[in-house]
Design a protein around this motif. Structure first.
Motif, short mmCIF file in Angstrom:
data_model
loop_
_atom_site.label_atom_id
_atom_site.label_comp_id
_atom_site.label_asym_id
_atom_site.label_seq_id
_atom_site.Cartn_x
_atom_site.Cartn_y
_atom_site.Cartn_z
N ASN A 259 0.86 -1.19 0.00
CA ASN A 259 0.00 0.00 0.00
C ASN A 259 0.89 1.23 0.00
OD1 ASN A 259 -2.65 -1.21 0.13
ND2 ASN A 259 -2.11 -1.88 2.20
N LEU A 260 0.72 2.10 -1.00
CA LEU A 260 1.55 3.28 -1.17
C LEU A 260 0.76 4.53 -0.83
CD1 LEU A 260 3.04 2.21 -4.64
CD2 LEU A 260 4.04 1.82 -2.38
N ARG A 261 1.26 5.29 0.11
CA ARG A 261 0.65 6.57 0.50
C ARG A 261 1.75 7.63 0.54
NH1 ARG A 261 -3.10 4.25 -0.75
NH2 ARG A 261 -5.07 3.84 0.33
N GLY A 262 1.87 8.36 -0.56
CA GLY A 262 2.93 9.36 -0.64
C GLY A 262 4.29 8.68 -0.65
N TYR A 263 5.12 9.07 0.31
CA TYR A 263 6.45 8.47 0.40
C TYR A 263 6.46 7.27 1.35
CZ TYR A 263 8.03 12.71 -1.91
OH TYR A 263 8.21 13.73 -2.81
N LYS A 264 5.30 6.96 1.91
CA LYS A 264 5.23 5.84 2.85
C LYS A 264 4.75 4.59 2.13
CE LYS A 264 4.36 8.69 6.93
NZ LYS A 264 3.46 8.93 8.09
N GLU A 265 5.19 3.47 2.62
CA GLU A 265 4.82 2.19 2.01
C GLU A 265 4.57 1.18 3.13
OE1 GLU A 265 6.61 -1.21 -1.04
OE2 GLU A 265 7.75 0.61 -0.61
N LYS A 266 3.42 0.49 3.03
CA LYS A 266 3.08 -0.53 4.01
C LYS A 266 2.97 -1.86 3.30
CE LYS A 266 -0.36 -1.86 7.47
NZ LYS A 266 -1.68 -1.53 8.08
N ILE A 267 3.72 -2.85 3.79
CA ILE A 267 3.75 -4.17 3.16
C ILE A 267 3.13 -5.19 4.10
CG2 ILE A 267 5.22 -5.98 2.18
CD1 ILE A 267 7.27 -3.86 1.51
N THR A 268 2.16 -5.93 3.58
CA THR A 268 1.57 -7.06 4.31
C THR A 268 1.67 -8.30 3.43
OG1 THR A 268 -0.63 -6.48 3.48
CG2 THR A 268 -0.03 -5.64 5.66
N SER A 269 1.81 -9.45 4.06
CA SER A 269 1.96 -10.70 3.30
C SER A 269 1.40 -11.85 4.11
CB SER A 269 3.43 -10.95 2.95
OG SER A 269 4.22 -11.06 4.13
N GLY A 270 1.23 -12.97 3.45
CA GLY A 270 0.72 -14.16 4.13
C GLY A 270 0.74 -15.36 3.20
N ALA A 271 0.38 -16.50 3.74
CA ALA A 271 0.40 -17.74 2.96
C ALA A 271 -0.90 -17.95 2.18
CB ALA A 271 0.66 -18.93 3.88
N ARG A 272 -2.03 -17.44 2.73
CA ARG A 272 -3.32 -17.71 2.09
C ARG A 272 -4.26 -16.54 2.37
NH1 ARG A 272 -6.43 -22.35 0.66
NH2 ARG A 272 -8.66 -22.09 1.07
N LEU A 273 -5.01 -16.12 1.33
CA LEU A 273 -5.93 -15.00 1.48
C LEU A 273 -7.16 -15.23 0.63
CD1 LEU A 273 -6.51 -12.08 2.51
CD2 LEU A 273 -5.41 -11.26 0.42
N ASP A 274 -8.32 -15.24 1.28
CA ASP A 274 -9.60 -15.32 0.55
C ASP A 274 -10.05 -13.90 0.22
OD1 ASP A 274 -9.76 -18.09 0.75
OD2 ASP A 274 -10.70 -18.01 2.72
N THR A 275 -10.34 -13.66 -1.05
CA THR A 275 -10.65 -12.30 -1.49
C THR A 275 -11.69 -12.31 -2.59
OG1 THR A 275 -9.67 -10.26 -2.36
CG2 THR A 275 -8.79 -12.33 -3.20
#
Length: 406
Positions: A259-275
């Motif tokens: 997720n990019l917000r200006g100069y900031k970046e947030k990274i999330t990860s995982g093995a499995r995601l229902d979407t």
């Protein structure tokens, strides 16, 4: 009849007469305010002559379908019997899955041909028996003579459109599945480098998709706001949930979201995601003849969805949609041509006019195919491609009508 019975009959007549007099104001009111209902009844305008020609037309039309399709089925059985035996196709599947859907498909495909044959055949017979001469001599104009033909065309056109738009697409799915299983006719089950717009500002990319397992590899999903990337999702694999009660359920494996917000970046990860992602397997893989498996509402919805996604592979679907509507009007044009050609009594019978009719029908069907091909491969407008045969043959019909007997 004894005396009591006569007296009872007289009393009943008097009561009925009295009741009619009392109902006269009601009848006058209904006639004044609801007389249009009787005038709007289409059967009121159909005479004995109309019924005679309609029965001849419809009867000959269905007779020609049964005759020609029966011959086609015999040739088809002879051609594919070896494959049916080789792949051990059961008799039930051959009859109910293959030929039960094969017959309506080809009968509707060549419906213009059957209409032309029917018109030429029975109209030439009427002319040969001097029946048309008698009708014209009795004061029936050629324009009035066309009325029962046009009524028959309405019935045939409605039936043809209903079959093409709602019935045959379901049968085509069964027919294609049968051909894949018992005729070794391979379907396209994979796609590479698929990129499409899921919704406004959201772009999906799949490096490779396998439709048999409903699984994609090398998946990414980018979200843009004001032409700037605000979210980037990647997944090693993505699996479509085929048993879910609702659509668009996917399961991502080895996923990562930035997720990019200006100069900031947030990274999330995982093995499995229902979407939920607005993509279906049908959006990713195209197989030959896929557009023929959609009903008209499904076809219209699919075209709208693909246009919103920016997909360029919608021309063949637009052509199919417009062709179903245009083809239902072909019976009117070809009927006018057929009646105009065969309504004169001539020496030599109907042989020449039947030949002309067959040539014109095959030309119409060939022109349909050619114009559709030009729309798909040469960039013609789909609507023009679908209606072009009708437009050209409308001029032929007008010319034949002007040359017909008055």
């Amino acid at each position: 009849m004894n005396r009591k019975s006569k007296e009872l009959a007289i009393k009943m007549r008097r009561r009925w007469s009295s009741l009619n007099k009392r109902l006269d104001p009601v009848k006058a009111f209904l006639k004044k305010h609801f007389g249009w209902v009787r005038r709007a009844n289409p059967l009121r305008y159909i005479s004995i002559l109309d019924w005679y020609i309609i029965k001849k037309f419809i009867g000959t039309y269905f007779f020609s379908i049964i005759l020609i399709i029966s011959i086609a089925v015999v040739f088809d059985v002879n051609e594919h019997l070896a494959k049916f035996t080789q792949y051990h196709a059961p008799l039930k599947a051959i009859v109910f899955d293959y030929y039960a859907n094969f017959i309506p498909y080809f009968a509707n495909l060549f419906s213009p041909l059957f209409v032309f044959i029917a018109v030429i055949f029975f109209t030439s017979k009427l002319a040969g028996n001097s029946e048309i001469i008698a009708m014209l001599a009795a004061g029936v104009s050629f324009k009035r003579l066309l009325r029962p033909y046009m009524i028959s065309c309405v019935l045939i056109s409605v039936l043809s459109f209903y079959l093409a738009a709602y019935v045959i697409p379901h049968g085509t799915i069964v027919l294609q599945n049968f051909e894949t299983m018992y005729k070794n006719k391979k379907k396209n089950t994979a796609a590479d480098n698929v990129q499409l717009q899921v919704e406004e500002g959201v772009i999906a990319y799949i490096q490779h998709y396998d439709n048999r397992s409903k699984q994609g590899y090398g998946f990414s999903l980018d979200k843009f706001e004001n032409k700037k990337l605000v979210s980037h999702m990647t997944a090693q694999t993505i699996q479509y949930d085929t048993i879910s009660d609702s659509k668009y359920h996917w399961t991502a494996s080895a996923w990562k979201i930035r997720n990019l917000r200006g100069y900031k970046e947030k990274i999330t990860s995982g093995a499995r995601l229902d979407t939920l992602i607005q993509i279906e397997p049908a959006d990713l893989v195209y197989s030959k003849g896929q557009q023929e498996t959609f009903t008209n509402p499904e076809l219209k919805a699919y075209i709208g969805k693909q246009i919103n996604r920016g997909s360029g592979n919608v021309v063949r679907y637009k052509v199919e949609y417009h062709k179903r509507i245009a083809a239902s009007f072909a019976s009117f044009i070809l009927t006018i041509i057929g009646v105009s050609l065969s309504s004169r009594k001539r020496k030599g019978g109907m042989g020449m006019y039947l030949g002309i009719g067959l040539a014109l029908s095959f030309t119409y069907i060939m022109l349909q195919t050619i114009s559709s091909t030009f729309a798909i491969n040469a960039g013609w407008p789909p609507m023009l491609a679908a209606w072009l045969p009708n437009i050209l043959f409308a001029f032929v019909a007008y010319f034949c009508y002007r040359q017909a007997p008055n």
